[in-house]
Design an enzyme around this catalytic site. Sequence first.
Site, short mmCIF file in Angstrom:
data_model
loop_
_atom_site.label_atom_id
_atom_site.label_comp_id
_atom_site.label_asym_id
_atom_site.label_seq_id
_atom_site.Cartn_x
_atom_site.Cartn_y
_atom_site.Cartn_z
NE ARG A 124 -4.25 -1.78 1.56
CZ ARG A 124 -4.41 -2.85 2.33
NH1 ARG A 124 -3.67 -2.99 3.41
NH2 ARG A 124 -5.31 -3.74 2.03
CE LYS A 146 -0.16 14.05 -14.47
NZ LYS A 146 -0.48 14.52 -15.83
CD GLU A 188 8.10 16.00 -22.18
OE1 GLU A 188 7.42 17.00 -21.91
OE2 GLU A 188 7.61 14.85 -22.33
CE LYS A 229 5.97 17.39 -13.80
NZ LYS A 229 6.06 16.18 -14.60
CD GLU A 239 -3.35 16.72 -15.85
OE1 GLU A 239 -2.22 16.25 -15.61
OE2 GLU A 239 -3.98 16.52 -16.87
NE ARG A 243 1.14 17.09 -12.73
CZ ARG A 243 1.74 16.28 -11.90
NH1 ARG A 243 1.37 16.26 -10.63
NH2 ARG A 243 2.69 15.47 -12.29
CG ASN A 247 -1.07 16.83 -20.18
OD1 ASN A 247 -0.14 16.07 -19.97
ND2 ASN A 247 -2.11 16.93 -19.37
CG HIS A 250 1.98 15.47 -23.59
ND1 HIS A 250 2.75 16.61 -23.63
CD2 HIS A 250 2.72 14.55 -22.91
CE1 HIS A 250 3.90 16.39 -22.99
NE2 HIS A 250 3.90 15.16 -22.54
CG HIS A 254 0.04 10.78 -25.12
ND1 HIS A 254 -0.64 11.09 -23.97
CD2 HIS A 254 1.35 10.77 -24.80
CE1 HIS A 254 0.24 11.28 -22.99
NE2 HIS A 254 1.45 11.09 -23.47
CG HIS A 268 7.06 10.70 -24.33
ND1 HIS A 268 5.69 10.57 -24.40
CD2 HIS A 268 7.31 11.73 -23.49
CE1 HIS A 268 5.13 11.49 -23.63
NE2 HIS A 268 6.10 12.21 -23.06
#
Length: 368
Positions: A124, A146, A188, A229, A239, A243, A247, A250, A254, A268
Amino acid sequence: MPQPVTVHVPLGDRAYDVVIGEGLIADAAARIAPLLRRPRVAIVTDETVAPLHLGRLTAALDAAGIDSVSLALPAGEGTKSWPHLTHCVDWLLEQKVERRDVVIALGGGVIGDLVGFAASILRRGVRFVQIPTTLLAQVDSSVGGKTGINSTHGKNLIGAFHQPSLVLADIGVLDTLRPRDFLAGYGEVAKYGLLGDADFFEWLEINAPLLQDDLTARQHAIAHSVAMKAGIVTRDETEQGERALLNLGHTFGHALEKATGYSDRLLHGEGVAIGCALAFDLSARMGLCSQEAPSRVLEHLHRMGMPARLSDIPGDLPGDDELIALMGQDKKVVDGQLRFVLARDIGEAFVCDDAVPDLLRAVLADAR
Ligand code: NAD
């Protein structure tokens, strides 16, 4: 040699430091030791990074009396998947990693995302330290919590928010990257200037060609990106708003990564670079920003030797309908509505829910 710079991420009881400097792996034990309840860590890396950098880390830990065990997973995006997650979690359990122990992710964004997710679900949740070894991971994926893996339905669709306890960005390790991987990470870096800091983008237009050789410029670019960031993540950890600006590029990127099978055809960061160029083109066509802005973005990316148009991707791509359908699998889709991060100018991005479909098609057609 520039002195290390520390960016603090002030997230209450989940606050942590990101340290950016040269030689941090050799110096890692002193920074990691205060986090440990017993002198033992489990390190997960990949098979490319292991022969290059793992030995220095384990030697440094060993010299400080910290035992380590390590696992090297295959390199590449395919590792961000259920089978490798299962393998990683089972291995950590076999190594008897306990709730109060610390796991170290040594590698690029793939290892950071996978190991962070493994740490979030192991017993956990155990703490983890990121030692990012790619430019992309140093400026982006290692900061902000993330974590996750890909699904056959799309990228990063399975995951959790789990903040690291410490990030050590050793800027010297980037020297062993393939030039193409270094540049992909630059996608990035440019994104930060484009989304929220026109002055930084201007600095990059002049200084970015130096980043591969000049450690002072490299450290500045990484520390500035991390500080941006960290600021965004601190204001919007999960987000709910701002936030999403991270993206930028993206939604396109993606879809292109999926269309090219997450393969070497498109890395990427390259997908992000092309996505940024397309987002600025769409913004200009929608009358949101000037025509000069997309030309400047395209010119800078091409000058850096980066792909910036669909025609820069080798091989055939699916048609527009299929690409738009792939964009529909993006995590940002709300009520089936595509969401793009668009811009009013360089450094002024915002989230747009009503991109005009015909203009989107025109952008894709022109970029082919
Ligand atoms: P990667 O981890 O696959 O690394 C790229 C390649 O470089 C790999 O082959 C790796 O083995 C190799 N490598 C790593 N460090 C090296 C070094 N120092 N020297 C030589 N080779 C080295 O890819 P990446 O570009 O670092 O990360 C991409 C991933 O990051 C994607 O899965 C993306 O979704 C994810 N990402 C996550 C976030 C986030 O917020 N969590 C943000 C951006 C990207």
